[in-house]
Write a protein that holds these residues in place. Structure first.
Motif, PDB file in Angstrom:
ATOM      1  N   GLY A  60       0.843  -1.017   0.070  1.00  0.00           N
ATOM      2  CA  GLY A  60      -0.201   0.041  -0.040  1.00  0.00           C
ATOM      3  C   GLY A  60       0.959   1.270  -0.029  1.00  0.00           C
ATOM      4  O   GLY A  60       0.133   2.318   0.244  1.00  0.00           O
ATOM      5  N   LYS A  61       2.217   1.173  -0.451  1.00  0.00           N
ATOM      6  CA  LYS A  61       3.090   2.235  -0.290  1.00  0.00           C
ATOM      7  C   LYS A  61       2.635   3.276  -1.525  1.00  0.00           C
ATOM      8  O   LYS A  61       2.326   4.503  -0.832  1.00  0.00           O
ATOM      9  CB  LYS A  61       4.515   2.011  -0.357  1.00  0.00           C
ATOM     10  CG  LYS A  61       5.030   0.610   0.514  1.00  0.00           C
ATOM     11  CD  LYS A  61       6.274   0.456   0.210  1.00  0.00           C
ATOM     12  CE  LYS A  61       6.553  -0.372  -1.003  1.00  0.00           C
ATOM     13  NZ  LYS A  61       5.848  -1.804  -1.170  1.00  0.00           N
ATOM     14  N   THR A  62       2.589   2.950  -2.578  1.00  0.00           N
ATOM     15  CA  THR A  62       2.176   3.732  -3.677  1.00  0.00           C
ATOM     16  C   THR A  62       0.557   4.521  -3.279  1.00  0.00           C
ATOM     17  O   THR A  62       0.274   5.575  -3.768  1.00  0.00           O
ATOM     18  CB  THR A  62       2.306   3.117  -4.852  1.00  0.00           C
ATOM     19  OG1 THR A  62       3.586   2.783  -5.158  1.00  0.00           O
ATOM     20  CG2 THR A  62       1.765   4.023  -6.012  1.00  0.00           C
ATOM     21  N   THR A  63      -0.088   3.569  -2.721  1.00  0.00           N
ATOM     22  CA  THR A  63      -1.761   3.962  -2.734  1.00  0.00           C
ATOM     23  C   THR A  63      -1.409   5.115  -1.502  1.00  0.00           C
ATOM     24  O   THR A  63      -2.218   6.218  -1.758  1.00  0.00           O
ATOM     25  CB  THR A  63      -2.320   2.934  -2.156  1.00  0.00           C
ATOM     26  OG1 THR A  63      -2.507   2.017  -3.075  1.00  0.00           O
ATOM     27  CG2 THR A  63      -3.825   3.468  -2.079  1.00  0.00           C
ATOM     28  N   LEU A  64      -0.585   5.136  -0.416  1.00  0.00           N
ATOM     29  CA  LEU A  64      -0.367   5.978   0.571  1.00  0.00           C
ATOM     30  C   LEU A  64      -0.027   7.180  -0.114  1.00  0.00           C
ATOM     31  O   LEU A  64      -0.448   8.361   0.130  1.00  0.00           O
ATOM     32  CB  LEU A  64       0.406   5.391   1.479  1.00  0.00           C
ATOM     33  CG  LEU A  64       0.791   6.217   2.934  1.00  0.00           C
ATOM     34  CD1 LEU A  64      -0.513   6.831   3.411  1.00  0.00           C
ATOM     35  CD2 LEU A  64       1.852   5.639   3.656  1.00  0.00           C
TER      36      LEU A  64
HETATM   37  N1  LIG Z   1      -6.651   1.751  -8.399  1.00  0.00           N
HETATM   38  C1  LIG Z   1      -6.730   0.671  -7.664  1.00  0.00           C
HETATM   39  N2  LIG Z   1      -7.696  -0.281  -7.757  1.00  0.00           N
HETATM   40  C2  LIG Z   1      -7.972  -1.457  -7.392  1.00  0.00           C
HETATM   41  N3  LIG Z   1      -6.977  -2.005  -6.429  1.00  0.00           N
HETATM   42  C3  LIG Z   1      -5.629  -1.321  -6.178  1.00  0.00           C
HETATM   43  C4  LIG Z   1      -5.612   0.042  -6.983  1.00  0.00           C
HETATM   44  N4  LIG Z   1      -4.353   0.635  -6.558  1.00  0.00           N
HETATM   45  C5  LIG Z   1      -3.599  -0.333  -5.689  1.00  0.00           C
HETATM   46  N5  LIG Z   1      -4.587  -1.341  -5.570  1.00  0.00           N
HETATM   47  C6  LIG Z   1      -4.316  -2.563  -4.791  1.00  0.00           C
HETATM   48  O1  LIG Z   1      -3.802  -1.946  -3.447  1.00  0.00           O
HETATM   49  C7  LIG Z   1      -2.878  -2.912  -3.052  1.00  0.00           C
HETATM   50  C8  LIG Z   1      -1.482  -1.847  -2.867  1.00  0.00           C
HETATM   51  O2  LIG Z   1      -0.927  -1.417  -4.118  1.00  0.00           O
HETATM   52  P1  LIG Z   1       0.194  -0.415  -3.935  1.00  0.00           P
HETATM   53  O3  LIG Z   1       0.473  -0.069  -5.269  1.00  0.00           O
HETATM   54  O4  LIG Z   1      -0.077   0.631  -3.140  1.00  0.00           O
HETATM   55  O5  LIG Z   1       1.228  -1.297  -3.433  1.00  0.00           O
HETATM   56  P2  LIG Z   1       3.066  -0.938  -3.153  1.00  0.00           P
HETATM   57  O6  LIG Z   1       3.103  -1.149  -1.694  1.00  0.00           O
HETATM   58  O7  LIG Z   1       3.203   0.250  -3.833  1.00  0.00           O
HETATM   59  O8  LIG Z   1       3.513  -2.246  -4.000  1.00  0.00           O
HETATM   60  P3  LIG Z   1       4.868  -2.220  -4.909  1.00  0.00           P
HETATM   61  O9  LIG Z   1       6.143  -2.337  -3.991  1.00  0.00           O
HETATM   62  O10 LIG Z   1       4.743  -3.292  -5.840  1.00  0.00           O
HETATM   63  O11 LIG Z   1       5.065  -0.838  -5.570  1.00  0.00           O
HETATM   64  C9  LIG Z   1      -2.294  -3.974  -4.285  1.00  0.00           C
HETATM   65  O12 LIG Z   1      -3.105  -5.089  -3.746  1.00  0.00           O
HETATM   66  C10 LIG Z   1      -3.014  -3.205  -5.147  1.00  0.00           C
HETATM   67  O13 LIG Z   1      -3.310  -4.190  -6.027  1.00  0.00           O
END
Ligand SMILES: Nc1ncnc2c1ncn2[C@@H]1O[C@H](COP(=O)(O)OP(=O)(O)OP(=O)(O)O)[C@@H](O)[C@H]1O
Ligand SMILES: [Mg+2]
Lengths: 354, 263
Positions: free
Chosen positions: B53-57
């Protein structure tokens, strides 16, 4: 200023400019003058649409609202206001810009096919209103007998009126060129290529799109106004969706994101229609449609875009109007390629990245 | 805690403070109740396994996503949740993207000029020649040189190599001269040399700024980060200085265990 700018774009650029101006000046000698005026008007209309389609990445399918809306407004000012026709045309262009404000406000948040649908819907609403509001618009008869006096000068001969209308068209084309090659135009290209990144740089993307929409509408309105004065009437045809479709077709034929390509598209389409009509041919739509499909299949970049591409490959100086090189496939072609971009900004599609 | 009303004093309250941030995607909580305090002037690393969830954050902090619940305060006074990305960028919170995100047909030079022109309002002048942008040319060249792109400023960005695109991402974020700089995996896919250069670059630019970075490379985290927050399944697993968290058994099983544990 302009000359020095052109000088930078090389001798090829100046040569093309001179050829273009000469062509515009001699056109009514070569072909039937009313058709020449039609080509000039549609050329400006196409450049105005390309400002949105090629340089902002928005495919409007409702630009008939601005062309036709301005035609009515121009006609009303000339008929009832007793104003000389240049004032009427400027009034029509201003009306088109005003009309674009609410329509743009409600639609620029959308992109791709949704933007096309919503603009189409608005244009059809305007068409409906014009059809119903007979007292003002004349309903199915349209506005007839729009005068075109200018301080007692007789401009009823289409040959002479061509030269009265041409300055508006040229000024409109010059404005479109300036917009595309301005700081604003640079931002538009960035928005076209990657709206999410433009936002991250602090650009309010929707407001930029709205201004582009309004400017495009004002130029479309100028074209529609000259057209109405030139024909002496404004009709429902100008507001109908086929008008929107036709200008999109001209831009694609000429080359999206080339600005001048639309003029070539306009020349081809208007001439062809005139030729088929005078030959008493029935299925004009079928023929123009088929030619359109063939050209698009053979030359993906359109006529001008293909020529420019070949010229660049041969190392000749580029002469296009693109703010950032050849515009490949904005608009619909930028539909999302992947359902969810992994880790990128939501809303940014794979097609918007590089 | 909590920054004072001015919040500008270095080392005072957190420059970014998230409380109870939640983001759901069709019932799935990608970010699930995150509290985060980023101290002013610090380099704060965000680590965690893929999908944590880092990028989502980041998207929540920068307005690219609206939180389902929770708040984000900038300098203790400005609520960021609900603002547009462009507004947040204007407030001095800049970001780079995990997946390189550029304007394919503009040159790196034009990219940086656009970033520099943003706050001046020059972008609205549709009646002026685009040569007006040349007033940013000098600064743009400096920034490009800073990230190692001198001599590569005039080709379409789409044709740059991957490493150079990443460098341009960084130059763009820098051009905004932000108070808070959020970098999403700035070294992803880079070779050792480029990674080292990026570390030096971040060291050089952190003065007077706060940097939040998502980073998988523990070398980079170790050499740059003052504090580390470990995310897992959208929740904060643990937070602390790198030296402390690297030995935490929970972190090792959650994250370090499966990739860079040796570091
Ligand atoms: N727009 C979206 N719609 C549906 N699910 C999403 C969306 N964005 C992120 N997710 C889900 O939310 C979760 C977190 O995604 P995120 O991209 O934040 O991870 P991350 O920590 O950045 O990972 P990475 O290290 O691969 O970049 C994942 O399971 C992803 O599939
Ligand atoms: Mg990520």
């Amino acid at each position: 200023m302009i000359m020095s700018r052109l000088a930078r774009s090389g001798r090829g650029g100046i040569a093309l400019l001179v050829i273009g101006l000469l062509a515009a000046l001699v056109l009514p000698w070569l072909i039937y003058p009313p058709v020449a005026l039609d080509i000039a008007c549609w050329a400006l209309f196409a450049a105005a649409l390309d400002l949105l389609l090629g340089f902002t990445g928005l495919l409007s399918f409702g630009h008939a609202a601005f062309w036709g809306g301005s035609a009515y407004c121009t006609g009303l000012i000339a008929l009832h206001g007793g104003m000389p026709f240049p004032v009427a045309i400027l009034g029509g262009a201003a009306f088109a810009a005003l009309l674009a404000l609410p329509i743009g406000f409600l639609s620029v948040r959308l992109t791709g096919i949704y933007f096309a649908m919503v603009t189409l819907a608005f244009a059809q609403m305007i068409y409906f209103v014009a059809n119903q509001w007979r007292d003002v618009t004349g309903g199915e008869n349209g506005l007839q007998g729009i005068p075109r006096e200018l301080f007692g000068l007789d401009l009823y001969d289409p040959f002479f009126f061509y030269y009265a209308g041409l300055p508006f068209v040229l000024a409109g084309l010059l404005a479109a060129w300036r917009i595309v090659r301005s700081p604003f135009g640079r931002v538009l290209v960035s928005i076209r290529d990657n709206p999410a990144r433009a936002r991250a740089l602090g650009y309010p993307v929707d407001r930029y799109r709205l201004l582009a929409f309004v400017l495009s509408a004002a130029l479309s309105g100028t074209a529609g106004g000259v057209f109405a004065i030139g024909h002496g009437f404004a009709s429902l045809d100008g507001l109908y969706w086929t008008t929107s479709g036709q200008v999109v077709m001209m831009v694609i034929l000429g080359g999206i994101g080339t600005l001048w390509g639309g003029a070539i598209g306009a020349g081809v389409v208007v001439q062809l229609q005139d030729f088929l009509a005078t030959a008493g041919f029935e299925g004009i739509g079928i023929v123009t449609g088929s030619i359109f499909i063939v050209i698009v299949l053979l030359f993906r970049r359109g006529i001008w875009g293909t020529a420019r591409h070949l010229a660049r490959r041969r190392g000749l100086s580029p002469a296009g109007g693109s703010g950032g090189g050849p515009a490949g496939s904005p608009g619909l072609a930028r539909a999302p390629a992947s359902p969810r971009p992994a880790g990128g900004p939501p809303g940014a599609t794979a097609g918007e990245r590089c | 805690m909590g920054g004072g009303p001015t919040g500008g004093r270095p080392g005072s309250g957190p420059v970014l403070r998230a409380r109870g941030l939640v983001r759901e995607f069709r019932g799935f909580r990608a970010v699930d109740g995150v509290d985060l305090d980023v101290a002013e002037g610090s380099v704060h690393a965000l680590v965690g396994p893929n999908g944590a969830g880092k990028t989502t954050l980041f998207n929540l902090l920068t307005g690219f996503l609206k939180p389902t619940a929770g708040s984000v305060l900038l300098e203790g006074r400005r609520e960021l949740a609900g603002r547009s990305p462009e507004a947040i960028s204007r407030l001095g919170v800049a970001r780079s993207f995990q997946i390189t995100s550029l304007f394919a047909e503009l040159t790196p030079h034009q990219h940086v000029e656009l970033a520099l022109a943003g706050p001046t309002g020059l972008g609205w002048r549709f009646w002026r020649s685009d040569r007006a942008l040349a007033r940013f040319a000098g600064r743009a060249a400096e920034l490009l040189a800073q990230v190692g792109l001198a001599g590569h400023g005039d080709v379409p960005a789409g044709s740059l190599s991957y490493g150079r695109k990443r460098a341009l991402e960084l130059a763009l974020a820098l051009a905004l001269d932000p108070k808070v700089l959020l970098l999403d995996e700035p070294t992803a896919g880079m070779g050792v040399e480029d990674v080292d250069r990026t570390i030096e670059l971040v060291r050089g630019i952190r003065a007077g700024r706060t940097v939040v970075m998502v980073e998988h490379n523990m070398n980079v985290v170790a050499s740059l980060a003052d504090r580390v927050t470990v995310l897992q399944h959208g929740k904060v697993l643990i937070e602390g200085p790198y030296a402390e968290i690297r030995h935490d058994p929970r972190v090792i099983t959650a994250y370090l265990g499966d990739s860079d544990a040796a570091r």
